[in-house]
Write a protein that holds these residues in place. Structure first.
Motif, short mmCIF file in Angstrom:
data_model
loop_
_atom_site.label_atom_id
_atom_site.label_comp_id
_atom_site.label_asym_id
_atom_site.label_seq_id
_atom_site.Cartn_x
_atom_site.Cartn_y
_atom_site.Cartn_z
N GLU A 91 41.83 0.06 -25.38
CA GLU A 91 42.34 -1.25 -24.94
C GLU A 91 43.84 -1.26 -25.18
OE1 GLU A 91 38.83 -4.21 -26.10
OE2 GLU A 91 40.83 -5.02 -26.46
N LEU A 92 44.62 -1.62 -24.18
CA LEU A 92 46.07 -1.53 -24.31
C LEU A 92 46.70 -2.90 -24.55
CD1 LEU A 92 46.52 0.92 -21.32
CD2 LEU A 92 46.52 1.47 -23.75
N GLU A 93 47.63 -2.94 -25.48
CA GLU A 93 48.32 -4.19 -25.80
C GLU A 93 49.81 -3.91 -25.86
OE1 GLU A 93 47.20 -7.24 -26.24
OE2 GLU A 93 45.04 -6.86 -26.35
N ASN A 94 50.53 -4.36 -24.84
CA ASN A 94 51.98 -4.19 -24.84
C ASN A 94 52.59 -5.34 -25.63
OD1 ASN A 94 54.53 -4.00 -22.22
ND2 ASN A 94 54.52 -3.30 -24.31
N SER A 95 52.78 -5.10 -26.93
CA SER A 95 53.22 -6.20 -27.79
C SER A 95 53.98 -5.64 -28.98
CB SER A 95 51.98 -6.95 -28.27
OG SER A 95 52.25 -7.72 -29.41
N ASP A 96 54.82 -6.48 -29.56
CA ASP A 96 55.44 -6.15 -30.84
C ASP A 96 54.35 -6.28 -31.91
OD1 ASP A 96 56.95 -6.33 -33.31
OD2 ASP A 96 58.70 -6.77 -32.08
N ILE A 97 54.33 -5.33 -32.84
CA ILE A 97 53.35 -5.39 -33.94
C ILE A 97 53.47 -6.73 -34.67
CG2 ILE A 97 52.84 -4.40 -36.23
CD1 ILE A 97 53.88 -1.69 -35.14
N THR A 98 54.69 -7.22 -34.76
CA THR A 98 54.97 -8.48 -35.45
C THR A 98 54.16 -9.63 -34.88
OG1 THR A 98 57.23 -7.68 -35.54
CG2 THR A 98 56.89 -9.99 -36.13
N ASP A 99 54.04 -9.67 -33.56
CA ASP A 99 53.40 -10.81 -32.90
C ASP A 99 51.92 -10.58 -32.66
OD1 ASP A 99 55.98 -11.82 -32.64
OD2 ASP A 99 56.27 -10.66 -30.79
N TYR A 100 51.48 -9.37 -32.81
CA TYR A 100 50.09 -9.08 -32.46
C TYR A 100 49.15 -9.72 -33.47
CZ TYR A 100 45.86 -6.85 -31.06
OH TYR A 100 44.57 -6.66 -30.65
N GLN A 101 48.25 -10.55 -32.95
CA GLN A 101 47.31 -11.25 -33.83
C GLN A 101 46.14 -10.34 -34.15
OE1 GLN A 101 47.87 -14.31 -35.11
NE2 GLN A 101 49.83 -14.23 -34.01
N ILE A 102 46.05 -9.94 -35.41
CA ILE A 102 44.93 -9.08 -35.81
C ILE A 102 43.79 -10.01 -36.24
CG2 ILE A 102 44.16 -7.25 -37.38
CD1 ILE A 102 47.09 -6.39 -37.69
N LYS A 103 42.68 -9.90 -35.54
CA LYS A 103 41.54 -10.77 -35.89
C LYS A 103 41.04 -10.44 -37.29
CE LYS A 103 39.11 -11.73 -31.64
NZ LYS A 103 38.02 -11.15 -30.87
N GLN A 104 40.68 -11.46 -38.03
CA GLN A 104 40.20 -11.25 -39.41
C GLN A 104 38.90 -10.47 -39.40
OE1 GLN A 104 40.46 -13.70 -42.52
NE2 GLN A 104 42.51 -14.42 -42.02
N ASN A 105 38.79 -9.54 -40.32
CA ASN A 105 37.52 -8.85 -40.54
C ASN A 105 36.96 -8.17 -39.28
OD1 ASN A 105 35.68 -8.23 -42.45
ND2 ASN A 105 34.38 -10.02 -42.10
N GLU A 106 37.86 -7.61 -38.48
CA GLU A 106 37.48 -7.11 -37.17
C GLU A 106 37.36 -5.58 -37.12
OE1 GLU A 106 36.76 -8.58 -34.39
OE2 GLU A 106 37.40 -7.32 -32.71
N TYR A 107 38.17 -4.88 -37.91
CA TYR A 107 38.32 -3.44 -37.68
C TYR A 107 37.70 -2.57 -38.78
CZ TYR A 107 41.31 -4.78 -33.90
OH TYR A 107 41.78 -5.34 -32.74
N ASP A 108 37.17 -1.43 -38.32
CA ASP A 108 36.67 -0.41 -39.25
C ASP A 108 37.81 0.51 -39.68
OD1 ASP A 108 33.61 -0.76 -39.01
OD2 ASP A 108 34.34 -0.80 -36.95
N TYR A 109 38.80 0.64 -38.79
CA TYR A 109 39.87 1.59 -39.07
C TYR A 109 41.17 1.08 -38.44
CZ TYR A 109 41.83 6.37 -39.66
OH TYR A 109 42.56 7.46 -40.04
#
Ligand SMILES: C[S@@+](CC[C@H](N)C(=O)[O-])C[C@H]1O[C@@H](n2cnc3c(N)ncnc32)[C@H](O)[C@@H]1O
Length: 220
Positions: A91-109
């Protein structure tokens, strides 16, 4: 900082894009047996790590989310994901890491290789680490490779130059920061590697010295 993907092809021998980072790939064995694995690659570039991750997890990954600021990197990653037949999970997200909303409790890695030091300030760096930790599931992993104490010297004149690294702090301080943000997590790997390489900046040959920190932790 300028990232040049024009002159190199992904996995081209002799280029920095030749292989994924070994430590990044090694951690996949810790995700064995999990299903619907979700991976986040912050500052993914053209997919040097995310394409092999997606390939390795092809049958167990739900998605490998790749975030990068550069439209040209994202375009190339998109092409490579088709070429390497992993487009279904990427899945591609053209975004600054600063603004990217990381969903809580979402990722394994969550992976961040040579990218976090390019956010605009140390306080943003800290807030990204916080979001990464909050976005990781129980038992999930974070793998960070970050430069520290970067020095640049003009090779011809021996003049010290301003290092073009947005967040450039002492190795000891960076390690202290990582340890404190991930307090209570299991440390899978902590390593400091002094590296030196020649780069060309504004037509000048420059020697870049850095202490590259590898920090892998597991949420428990
Ligand atoms: C040194 S490259 C590393 C790429 C990739 N992680 C790898 O190991 O091949 C750094 C990448 O981070 C991206 N980057 C730098 N600052 C960023 C930011 N603030 N937000 C998103 N991406 C950023 C750059 O565009 C570049 O693709």
């Amino acid at each position: 900082m300028i990232f040049c993907y024009e002159n190199y092809k992904l996995f081209e021998e002799g280029s920095w894009l030749y292989k994924p980072v070994k430590t990044v790939m090694e951690q996949l064995s810790l995700l064995k047996g999990k299903r619907d694995i979700r991976v986040l690659d912050l500052g993914a570039g053209v997919g040097r790590n995310s394409i092999p991750i997606a390939n390795e997890l092809k049958h167990s990954a739900r998605k490998v989310v790749c975030v990068d600021l550069l439209p040209s990197a994202i375009e190339k990653l998109s092409r490579y994901s088709k070429e390497y037949d992993v487009e279904e999970v990427i899945e591609l997200e053209n975004s600054d890491i600063t603004d990217y909303q990381i969903k809580q409790n979402e990722y394994d890695y969550i992976v961040a290789v040579s990218s976090l030091e390019h956010v605009a300030s140390e306080s943003i760096f800290d807030s990204v680490l916080k979001k990464m930790a909050a976005g990781t599931k129980d038992g999930g992993l974070n793998c960070i490779i970050v430069n520290s104490e970067v020095e640049e010297t003009d090779i011809q004149t021996n003049e010290r130059l301003d290092a073009l690294m947005e967040v450039n702090i002492k190795t000891e301080d960076m390690i202290g920061k990582l340890r404190s943000f991930y307090n209570g997590w299991e440390v899978v790997k902590e390593q400091v590697k002094p590296l030196k390489y020649k780069i060309v900046r504004n037509d000048k040959e420059v020697l870049l010295k850095t202490n590259a920190i590898t920090y892998v932790v597991r949420n428990r």
